[in-house]
Design a protein around this motif. Structure first.
Motif, PDB file in Angstrom:
ATOM      1  N   ARG A   1     -37.719   1.986 -56.286  1.00  0.00           N
ATOM      2  CA  ARG A   1     -38.714   2.708 -55.499  1.00  0.00           C
ATOM      3  C   ARG A   1     -38.112   3.283 -54.220  1.00  0.00           C
ATOM      4  O   ARG A   1     -38.438   4.413 -53.831  1.00  0.00           O
ATOM      5  CB  ARG A   1     -39.916   1.808 -55.172  1.00  0.00           C
ATOM      6  CG  ARG A   1     -41.016   2.554 -54.458  1.00  0.00           C
ATOM      7  CD  ARG A   1     -41.524   3.719 -55.292  1.00  0.00           C
ATOM      8  NE  ARG A   1     -42.501   4.495 -54.559  1.00  0.00           N
ATOM      9  CZ  ARG A   1     -42.748   5.775 -54.769  1.00  0.00           C
ATOM     10  NH1 ARG A   1     -42.126   6.436 -55.724  1.00  0.00           N
ATOM     11  NH2 ARG A   1     -43.651   6.392 -54.046  1.00  0.00           N
TER      12      ARG A   1
ATOM     13  N   ASP B   1     -45.324   0.135 -51.836  1.00  0.00           N
ATOM     14  CA  ASP B   1     -45.591   0.855 -53.081  1.00  0.00           C
ATOM     15  C   ASP B   1     -45.494  -0.048 -54.307  1.00  0.00           C
ATOM     16  O   ASP B   1     -46.279   0.099 -55.235  1.00  0.00           O
ATOM     17  CB  ASP B   1     -44.629   2.037 -53.251  1.00  0.00           C
ATOM     18  CG  ASP B   1     -44.920   3.185 -52.292  1.00  0.00           C
ATOM     19  OD1 ASP B   1     -45.933   3.132 -51.559  1.00  0.00           O
ATOM     20  OD2 ASP B   1     -44.113   4.126 -52.268  1.00  0.00           O
TER      21      ASP B   1
ATOM     22  N   SER C   1     -49.572  -1.539 -53.279  1.00  0.00           N
ATOM     23  CA  SER C   1     -50.339  -0.512 -53.971  1.00  0.00           C
ATOM     24  C   SER C   1     -50.772  -0.993 -55.354  1.00  0.00           C
ATOM     25  O   SER C   1     -49.985  -1.592 -56.085  1.00  0.00           O
ATOM     26  CB  SER C   1     -49.476   0.750 -54.113  1.00  0.00           C
ATOM     27  OG  SER C   1     -50.117   1.692 -54.929  1.00  0.00           O
ATOM     28  N   ALA C   2     -52.010  -0.703 -55.718  1.00  0.00           N
ATOM     29  CA  ALA C   2     -52.555  -1.150 -57.004  1.00  0.00           C
ATOM     30  C   ALA C   2     -51.748  -0.644 -58.199  1.00  0.00           C
ATOM     31  O   ALA C   2     -51.772  -1.248 -59.265  1.00  0.00           O
ATOM     32  CB  ALA C   2     -54.010  -0.710 -57.140  1.00  0.00           C
ATOM     33  N   ASN C   3     -51.020   0.446 -58.039  1.00  0.00           N
ATOM     34  CA  ASN C   3     -50.220   0.979 -59.138  1.00  0.00           C
ATOM     35  C   ASN C   3     -48.812   0.408 -59.195  1.00  0.00           C
ATOM     36  O   ASN C   3     -48.065   0.714 -60.116  1.00  0.00           O
ATOM     37  CB  ASN C   3     -50.130   2.511 -59.032  1.00  0.00           C
ATOM     38  CG  ASN C   3     -51.480   3.151 -59.204  1.00  0.00           C
ATOM     39  OD1 ASN C   3     -52.302   2.687 -59.987  1.00  0.00           O
ATOM     40  ND2 ASN C   3     -51.729   4.214 -58.458  1.00  0.00           N
TER      41      ASN C   3
ATOM     42  N   HIS D   1     -47.320  -5.485 -57.939  1.00  0.00           N
ATOM     43  CA  HIS D   1     -48.757  -5.698 -57.750  1.00  0.00           C
ATOM     44  C   HIS D   1     -49.405  -6.046 -59.090  1.00  0.00           C
ATOM     45  O   HIS D   1     -50.180  -7.003 -59.190  1.00  0.00           O
ATOM     46  CB  HIS D   1     -49.399  -4.443 -57.163  1.00  0.00           C
ATOM     47  CG  HIS D   1     -50.876  -4.562 -56.965  1.00  0.00           C
ATOM     48  ND1 HIS D   1     -51.430  -4.771 -55.733  1.00  0.00           N
ATOM     49  CD2 HIS D   1     -51.915  -4.508 -57.835  1.00  0.00           C
ATOM     50  CE1 HIS D   1     -52.743  -4.843 -55.844  1.00  0.00           C
ATOM     51  NE2 HIS D   1     -53.061  -4.681 -57.119  1.00  0.00           N
ATOM     52  N   GLN D   2     -49.088  -5.273 -60.098  1.00  0.00           N
ATOM     53  CA  GLN D   2     -49.657  -5.503 -61.430  1.00  0.00           C
ATOM     54  C   GLN D   2     -49.250  -6.873 -61.968  1.00  0.00           C
ATOM     55  O   GLN D   2     -50.062  -7.569 -62.571  1.00  0.00           O
ATOM     56  CB  GLN D   2     -49.213  -4.395 -62.394  1.00  0.00           C
ATOM     57  CG  GLN D   2     -49.761  -3.032 -62.057  1.00  0.00           C
ATOM     58  CD  GLN D   2     -51.257  -2.970 -62.227  1.00  0.00           C
ATOM     59  OE1 GLN D   2     -51.816  -3.523 -63.156  1.00  0.00           O
ATOM     60  NE2 GLN D   2     -51.930  -2.313 -61.298  1.00  0.00           N
TER      61      GLN D   2
END
Length: 184
Positions: free
Chosen positions: A47, A71, A75-77, A81-82
């Motif tokens: 990233r 990021d 961030s949810a994307n 995070h996932q």
């Protein structure tokens, strides 16, 4: 999962990020924060490398690295995070799962003892079952009378992203950066 030694991780980051020598201490922090996980480091590196041309930067800097961390984790994307959300979702579906989720949030927020975690959860009697579930899933560990989240990346995510969302607030990059700085 494995880990890489600090020297190798720093060499890898310096090789991949132009100008990395100017942010050496921050890179060292990220290596320790990710607990030398090759996957975490590679996701962060990828990233950061994507952001440099987007931000018209020829050399990596603090802003690029903090944005990259947000990021991928805030961030949810983001991939991390996932992954963290998936871990909590998987735990939530088990017996004592919802209480385990609350316990994890309270540990990330500073509760350490069974009594304090149970008090904050409002269910002192069932909290030991929740902590056992978390421990059996390698999410927490007990050191003496203290309970700690094993994975610093997960702890940061729970504290700065998941906990605010549970309280009906949006995750914010400022809160996330504060959580990162607390770890630095």
């Amino acid at each position: 999962a494995g880990s890489i030694d600090v020297t190798s991780a720093l060499a890898w980051m310096r090789q991949e990020l132009p100008g990395a020598e100017g942010v050496g201490e921050l890179l060292r922090f990220f290596v320790h924060w990710t607990q030398r996980s090759p996957w975490y480091v590679s996701v962060l590196l990828k990233r950061a490398k994507e952001l440099m041309p987007l931000q018209q930067q020829r050399r990596v800097n603090h802003a690029v690295l903090f944005q990259a961390a947000w990021d991928v984790l805030g961030s949810a994307n983001g991939a991390l995070h996932q992954w963290c959300a998936g871990q909590l979702q998987r735990l939530s579906q088990q017996k004592h799962g919802p209480l385990s989720r609350q316990a994890l949030i309270h540990i990330a927020g500073g509760a350490r003892t069974l009594q304090e975690i149970g008090r904050r959860c409002g269910q002192i009697r069932q909290t030991s079952h929740a902590l056992h579930l978390l421990a059996s899933n390698d999410a927490v560990e007990r050191k003496g009378t203290c309970w700690l989240i094993r994975d610093q990346v997960l702890a940061c995510w729970v504290n700065a992203v998941s906990a605010p969302m549970e309280q009906g607030m949006a995750a914010s990059q400022a809160r996330f950066n504060d959580a990162l700085n607390d770890g630095a």
